[in-house]
Design an enzyme around this catalytic site. Structure first.
Site, short mmCIF file in Angstrom:
data_model
loop_
_atom_site.label_atom_id
_atom_site.label_comp_id
_atom_site.label_asym_id
_atom_site.label_seq_id
_atom_site.Cartn_x
_atom_site.Cartn_y
_atom_site.Cartn_z
N CYS A 96 0.86 -1.17 0.00
CA CYS A 96 0.00 0.00 0.00
C CYS A 96 0.91 1.23 0.00
CB CYS A 96 -0.90 -0.02 1.23
SG CYS A 96 -2.04 1.38 1.23
N CYS A 247 -3.36 6.85 -4.92
CA CYS A 247 -3.10 5.40 -4.81
C CYS A 247 -1.66 5.08 -5.25
CB CYS A 247 -4.10 4.59 -5.62
SG CYS A 247 -3.99 2.80 -5.23
O1 PYC Z 1 -1.90 3.74 -1.96
O2 PYC Z 1 -1.37 1.76 -2.72
C1 PYC Z 1 -2.16 2.54 -2.21
C2 PYC Z 1 -3.50 2.06 -1.83
C3 PYC Z 1 -4.03 0.83 -2.07
C4 PYC Z 1 -5.31 0.84 -1.52
C5 PYC Z 1 -5.53 2.07 -0.97
N1 PYC Z 1 -4.41 2.80 -1.17
#
Ligand code: PYC
Length: 321
Positions: A96, A247
């Site tokens: 993550c 993300c």
């Molecule tokens: O930032 O990799 C990330 C992530 C995955 C799910 C929520 N954030």
């Protein structure tokens, strides 16, 4: 479900952070004893025997669908400052990106790490995180790659969607064409519905990542609102909540696709804007079979608390389907 604590355990010490709007609850103490071993081995024990602990930490009434948990565990490699297992409202994440930035911010807040480079062990491999002079954190993620390009799927009552399947520490489907969507916060109910339906259509059509890896994240892209950025995204996460940050693993997957298409050179900067307007600044370097993405962002500590699992509380393990 695996074992249930019959006695009130020690209170659970957590530090809450957010990275570009996406929360991470870092568990520093009171977690289960997972017996040592690699982060991947400890994750298997966590999943088998302590799933109730996962739910207690991130699900309502203490958490919410958007909360990501980060359980700090002992690393096997002495060069690592910690191991970490990431989890959410429905299960576990391989890696993550926003969560790693949150973990580094929480460790720095506690005075456990200084500026500079730190290795962190995750279930899908070691990553490095640099705590920069200005307080931002740059994460060099696991090797990321595009697995399949131009995969089309017919989404019932929606239309034909085409996209790439890529690994960035989790499996992603990155939509490259399909019905146009407005990537605006006021539109998140529709975007949520659409991306969940794309995910279901992929599963039904048997589209997976390598080794039958379940594609549990779906990304939509559009023009950035801020001209300083390259792209805006909407990222659907496994439990049905969208990522408030750009993300980290999803942007790693995006960089892998851009690199595979010859649209971004090693070292060139890509600024990925999220649906909330938060930004990760990213580059990559080449690696065997893929790329090593470097994702830079900021996290802020917003709470430090002790979670209490009272034996008389019927919802002490959280509300879950
Ligand atoms: O930032 O990799 C990330 C992530 C995955 C799910 C929520 N954030």
């Amino acid at each position: 479900m695996g074992s249930d604590l019959q006695q009130p355990g020690p209170d659970i010490h957590v530090i809450d952070t957010h990275t570009g709007g996406e929360p991470t609850r870092v568990v520093f103490g009171g977690g289960p004893d997972l017996g040592g071993g690699t982060a991947a081995e400890q994750l298997e024990l966590f999943r088998a025997d302590w799933d109730n602990f996962r739910s207690a930490v991130v699900n309502e009434p203490r958490g919410s669908d958007v909360m990501v948990g980060a359980l700090l565990v002992a690393p096997t490699n002495a060069n690592c400052c910690t191991g970490v297992i990431f989890f959410n409202n429905v299960g576990y994440l391989g890696m993550c990106g926003h969560g790693t930035i949150g973990v580094v911010a929480a460790l720095a807040y506690r005075g456990a790490i200084a500026r500079g480079d730190h290795r962190i062990e995750t279930p899908v491999g070691e990553v490095s995180a640099e705590l920069l002079e200005d307080g931002r954190v740059a994460v060099e993620n696991v090797a990321s790659y595009r697995y399949r390009a131009g995969v089309s799927v017919d989404v019932p009552d929606y239309g034909l969607v085409t996209g790439d399947v890529a690994w960035g520490g989790n499996w992603f489907y990155l939509v490259t064409s399909g019905p146009e969507e407005r990537l605006e916060l006021v539109n998140t109910s529709r975007l949520t519905d659409v991306t969940l339906r794309i995910r279901d259509a992929l599963a039904k059509a048997g589209v997976t990542g390598a080794a039958d890896g379940y594609i549990d994240h779906v990304e939509l892209f559009g023009p950035p609102r801020d001209a300083a950025n390259n792209s805006r995204n909407f990222v659907m996460c496994p439990g049905g909540a969208y990522d408030r940050s750009p993300c980290g693993t999803g942007t790693s997957a995006k960089l892998a696709c851009l690199a595979a298409d010859g649209k971004l050179e090693a070292g060139e900067v890509w600024r990925q804007e999220s649906i909330t307007g938060s930004v990760f600044e990213c580059t990559y370097r080449d690696a065997p079979g893929g790329i090593l993405p470097r994702i830079t962002g900021s996290a802020f500590v917003n709470a430090e608390s002790r979670l209490i699992l009272s034996p008389s509380d019927p919802l002490r393990w959280g509300i879950r389907a």
